[in-house]
Design a protein around this motif. Structure first.
Motif, PDB file in Angstrom:
ATOM      1  N   ILE B 109       0.828  -1.217   0.000  1.00 16.62           N
ATOM      2  CA  ILE B 109       0.000   0.000   0.000  1.00 16.62           C
ATOM      3  C   ILE B 109       0.860   1.264   0.000  1.00 16.62           C
ATOM      4  O   ILE B 109       0.524   2.251  -0.648  1.00 16.62           O
ATOM      5  CB  ILE B 109      -1.009   0.031   1.168  1.00 16.62           C
ATOM      6  N   LYS B 110       2.007   1.216   0.673  1.00 20.63           N
ATOM      7  CA  LYS B 110       2.857   2.407   0.679  1.00 20.63           C
ATOM      8  C   LYS B 110       3.494   2.636  -0.692  1.00 20.63           C
ATOM      9  O   LYS B 110       3.596   3.774  -1.160  1.00 20.63           O
ATOM     10  CB  LYS B 110       3.909   2.301   1.785  1.00 20.63           C
ATOM     11  N   ALA B 111       3.893   1.546  -1.343  1.00 14.78           N
ATOM     12  CA  ALA B 111       4.459   1.671  -2.690  1.00 14.78           C
ATOM     13  C   ALA B 111       3.386   2.151  -3.666  1.00 14.78           C
ATOM     14  O   ALA B 111       3.632   3.034  -4.492  1.00 14.78           O
ATOM     15  CB  ALA B 111       5.039   0.329  -3.142  1.00 14.78           C
ATOM     16  N   ALA B 112       2.167   1.593  -3.560  1.00 17.67           N
ATOM     17  CA  ALA B 112       1.084   1.985  -4.466  1.00 17.67           C
ATOM     18  C   ALA B 112       0.743   3.467  -4.285  1.00 17.67           C
ATOM     19  O   ALA B 112       0.544   4.194  -5.270  1.00 17.67           O
ATOM     20  CB  ALA B 112      -0.152   1.122  -4.210  1.00 17.67           C
ATOM     21  N   ALA B 113       0.703   3.925  -3.023  1.00 19.34           N
ATOM     22  CA  ALA B 113       0.407   5.333  -2.762  1.00 19.34           C
ATOM     23  C   ALA B 113       1.474   6.225  -3.383  1.00 19.34           C
ATOM     24  O   ALA B 113       1.162   7.260  -3.990  1.00 19.34           O
ATOM     25  CB  ALA B 113       0.305   5.581  -1.256  1.00 19.34           C
ATOM     26  N   LEU B 114       2.726   5.808  -3.272  1.00 24.50           N
ATOM     27  CA  LEU B 114       3.833   6.593  -3.823  1.00 24.50           C
ATOM     28  C   LEU B 114       3.761   6.649  -5.348  1.00 24.50           C
ATOM     29  O   LEU B 114       3.910   7.716  -5.959  1.00 24.50           O
ATOM     30  CB  LEU B 114       5.158   5.975  -3.357  1.00 24.50           C
ATOM     31  N   VAL B 115       3.511   5.495  -5.962  1.00 24.88           N
ATOM     32  CA  VAL B 115       3.431   5.423  -7.429  1.00 24.88           C
ATOM     33  C   VAL B 115       2.288   6.312  -7.940  1.00 24.88           C
ATOM     34  O   VAL B 115       2.465   7.109  -8.872  1.00 24.88           O
ATOM     35  CB  VAL B 115       3.237   3.960  -7.894  1.00 24.88           C
ATOM     36  N   LEU B 116       1.106   6.183  -7.317  1.00 26.73           N
ATOM     37  CA  LEU B 116      -0.049   6.970  -7.764  1.00 26.73           C
ATOM     38  C   LEU B 116       0.183   8.461  -7.527  1.00 26.73           C
ATOM     39  O   LEU B 116      -0.165   9.292  -8.376  1.00 26.73           O
ATOM     40  CB  LEU B 116      -1.319   6.507  -7.035  1.00 26.73           C
ATOM     41  N   ALA B 117       0.771   8.812  -6.385  1.00 26.17           N
ATOM     42  CA  ALA B 117       1.011  10.227  -6.083  1.00 26.17           C
ATOM     43  C   ALA B 117       1.990  10.839  -7.075  1.00 26.17           C
ATOM     44  O   ALA B 117       1.757  11.938  -7.602  1.00 26.17           O
ATOM     45  CB  ALA B 117       1.531  10.374  -4.650  1.00 26.17           C
ATOM     46  N   ILE B 118       3.075  10.131  -7.343  1.00 27.74           N
ATOM     47  CA  ILE B 118       4.077  10.667  -8.272  1.00 27.74           C
ATOM     48  C   ILE B 118       3.500  10.719  -9.690  1.00 27.74           C
ATOM     49  O   ILE B 118       3.714  11.691 -10.424  1.00 27.74           O
ATOM     50  CB  ILE B 118       5.379   9.838  -8.190  1.00 27.74           C
ATOM     51  N   GLY B 119       2.737   9.681 -10.063  1.00 24.19           N
ATOM     52  CA  GLY B 119       2.099   9.684 -11.383  1.00 24.19           C
ATOM     53  C   GLY B 119       1.158  10.868 -11.554  1.00 24.19           C
ATOM     54  O   GLY B 119       1.185  11.562 -12.580  1.00 24.19           O
ATOM     55  N   ALA B 120       0.332  11.114 -10.540  1.00 19.82           N
ATOM     56  CA  ALA B 120      -0.622  12.222 -10.610  1.00 19.82           C
ATOM     57  C   ALA B 120       0.101  13.564 -10.645  1.00 19.82           C
ATOM     58  O   ALA B 120      -0.236  14.450 -11.436  1.00 19.82           O
ATOM     59  CB  ALA B 120      -1.569  12.158  -9.409  1.00 19.82           C
ATOM     60  N   PHE B 122       3.134  14.142 -11.647  1.00 12.86           N
ATOM     61  CA  PHE B 122       3.822  14.273 -12.930  1.00 12.86           C
ATOM     62  C   PHE B 122       2.839  14.729 -14.012  1.00 12.86           C
ATOM     63  O   PHE B 122       3.157  15.626 -14.809  1.00 12.86           O
ATOM     64  CB  PHE B 122       4.465  12.935 -13.321  1.00 12.86           C
ATOM     65  N   ALA B 123       1.635  14.167 -14.020  1.00 15.16           N
ATOM     66  CA  ALA B 123       0.630  14.553 -15.011  1.00 15.16           C
ATOM     67  C   ALA B 123       0.274  16.036 -14.877  1.00 15.16           C
ATOM     68  O   ALA B 123       0.191  16.766 -15.869  1.00 15.16           O
ATOM     69  CB  ALA B 123      -0.621  13.680 -14.864  1.00 15.16           C
ATOM     70  N   VAL B 124       0.065  16.472 -13.626  1.00 16.44           N
ATOM     71  CA  VAL B 124      -0.289  17.882 -13.379  1.00 16.44           C
ATOM     72  C   VAL B 124       0.841  18.797 -13.838  1.00 16.44           C
ATOM     73  O   VAL B 124       0.618  19.804 -14.534  1.00 16.44           O
ATOM     74  CB  VAL B 124      -0.597  18.099 -11.878  1.00 16.44           C
ATOM     75  N   LEU B 125       2.085  18.441 -13.486  1.00 17.40           N
ATOM     76  CA  LEU B 125       3.228  19.281 -13.858  1.00 17.40           C
ATOM     77  C   LEU B 125       3.452  19.292 -15.365  1.00 17.40           C
ATOM     78  O   LEU B 125       3.816  20.323 -15.942  1.00 17.40           O
ATOM     79  CB  LEU B 125       4.492  18.789 -13.140  1.00 17.40           C
ATOM     80  N   ARG B 126       3.194  18.155 -15.996  1.00 20.31           N
ATOM     81  CA  ARG B 126       3.385  18.093 -17.443  1.00 20.31           C
ATOM     82  C   ARG B 126       2.412  19.029 -18.151  1.00 20.31           C
ATOM     83  O   ARG B 126       2.768  19.709 -19.121  1.00 20.31           O
ATOM     84  CB  ARG B 126       3.191  16.650 -17.917  1.00 20.31           C
ATOM     85  N   ILE B 127       1.163  19.063 -17.643  1.00 17.74           N
ATOM     86  CA  ILE B 127       0.177  19.973 -18.213  1.00 17.74           C
ATOM     87  C   ILE B 127       0.575  21.425 -17.932  1.00 17.74           C
ATOM     88  O   ILE B 127       0.562  22.282 -18.823  1.00 17.74           O
ATOM     89  CB  ILE B 127      -1.226  19.678 -17.647  1.00 17.74           C
ATOM     90  N   ALA B 128       0.972  21.684 -16.674  1.00 12.26           N
ATOM     91  CA  ALA B 128       1.272  23.059 -16.268  1.00 12.26           C
ATOM     92  C   ALA B 128       2.498  23.620 -16.980  1.00 12.26           C
ATOM     93  O   ALA B 128       2.530  24.788 -17.361  1.00 12.26           O
ATOM     94  CB  ALA B 128       1.466  23.112 -14.761  1.00 12.26           C
ATOM     95  N   LEU B 129       3.515  22.769 -17.146  1.00  9.24           N
ATOM     96  CA  LEU B 129       4.760  23.255 -17.728  1.00  9.24           C
ATOM     97  C   LEU B 129       4.818  23.025 -19.236  1.00  9.24           C
ATOM     98  O   LEU B 129       5.819  23.336 -19.873  1.00  9.24           O
ATOM     99  CB  LEU B 129       5.959  22.585 -17.027  1.00  9.24           C
ATOM    100  N   GLY B 130       3.750  22.433 -19.759  1.00  8.22           N
ATOM    101  CA  GLY B 130       3.642  22.231 -21.195  1.00  8.22           C
ATOM    102  C   GLY B 130       4.655  21.245 -21.716  1.00  8.22           C
ATOM    103  O   GLY B 130       5.192  21.380 -22.792  1.00  8.22           O
TER     104      GLY B 130
END
Lengths: 143, 130
Positions: B109-120, B122-130
């Motif tokens: 569960i700790k690994a899954a939380a980390l993976v999902l948090a970093i994935g999310a 990264f998606a937000v930053l990719r949109i924001a920074l183009g």
């Protein structure tokens, strides 16, 4: 037991296990509002944790581009997607309202039986009201 | 030693004379602090998403990419996944009594939380920074 005994000897000294208290199993108890809401807090918490994966999918798809995003929106707009969103929204509003109830308890307020029941029913009402409001606005906005 | 009929400590615990691990307070506090932070953040997110219901890709991307939303979403992601893994940890510790399974479950569960948090994030930053 003499306190000057070496630690290993003290630990292994023959001693009958103390009659430790046991609580009756769960099915002995009649379900009450307080106990049902308590386990629902945990159940909705688990559901929300699982549901975050859909949220991440939505964000990643938005970052990936219009095609990937259309796939997610299509899924969320389908009947199974809407059913999942309904379950997710009920869980969220319940966990939110009952979480606030828990924060009041953590601060030391609301432990009286009458208050605990009143706040419990308030949580049920808030969950129903907020879920209905959210879906009315969301479905109204889509038309 | 105590001669009481009921003593909640096990014989081993008494023999060792050990107390708790003294880590519980930090966990308890983190759970409450993230809970309190999530109250306004969740309401903001839900209202935003409701207003975006059925919106087109460009609209959603413009929303995620606006500076205030980007920062708020990153904070939300951090709080949500920290709160979730703290809560799931307690669920596992309460119900899984096999030590090996418990440790494996906690790691998952700790690994899954980390993976999902970093994935999310990264998606937000990719949109924001183009």
């Amino acid at each position: 037991m003499p306190s000057d005994m070496p630690t290993a000897e003290r630990a292994s000294a023959a001693r009958p296990p103390a009659p430790r208290p046991l609580s009756p199993h769960l099915q002995i108890y009649k379900p009450q509002l307080t106990s049902v809401l308590s386990i629902l807090h945990r159940a909705t918490g688990i559901a929300l944790a699982v549901g975050t994966s859909v949220l991440v999918w939505w964000l990643v798809a938005a970052a990936a581009g219009p095609a990937a995003f259309a796939t997610v929106q299509g899924f969320l707009g389908s009947w199974i997607g809407k059913l999942m969103l309904l379950g997710w929204s009920v869980s969220l509003f319940y966990h939110l309202a009952n979480g606030i109830r828990h924060l009041f308890w953590d601060a030391g307020y609301g432990f009286e039986l009458k208050t605990a029941y009143a706040s419990g029913w308030a949580v049920v009402a808030a969950t129903a009201g907020l879920t209905a409001l959210a879906w009315l606005v969301a479905l109204g906005g889509m038309r | 030693m105590s001669g009481k009929a009921f003593d909640t400590r096990s014989p081993l615990s008494r023999a060792r004379g050990l107390g708790p691990a003294k880590e519980g307070v930090a966990h308890w506090w983190a759970q409450r602090v993230t809970a309190a932070a999530l109250v306004p953040m969740t309401l903001w997110f839900v209202v935003s998403v409701i207003l975006l219901a059925g919106a087109e890709h460009a609209t959603v991307v413009a929303w995620v990419g606006s500076p205030v939303t980007t920062v708020a979403l990153l904070l939300l992601i951090a709080a949500v996944f920290h709160h979730a893994q703290l809560g799931l940890q307690v669920v596992i510790e309460d119900y899984v009594h096999n030590e090996g399974l418990k440790i494996a479950g906690l790691l998952v569960i700790k690994a899954a939380a980390l993976v999902l948090a970093i994935g999310a994030a990264f998606a937000v930053l990719r949109i924001a920074l183009g």
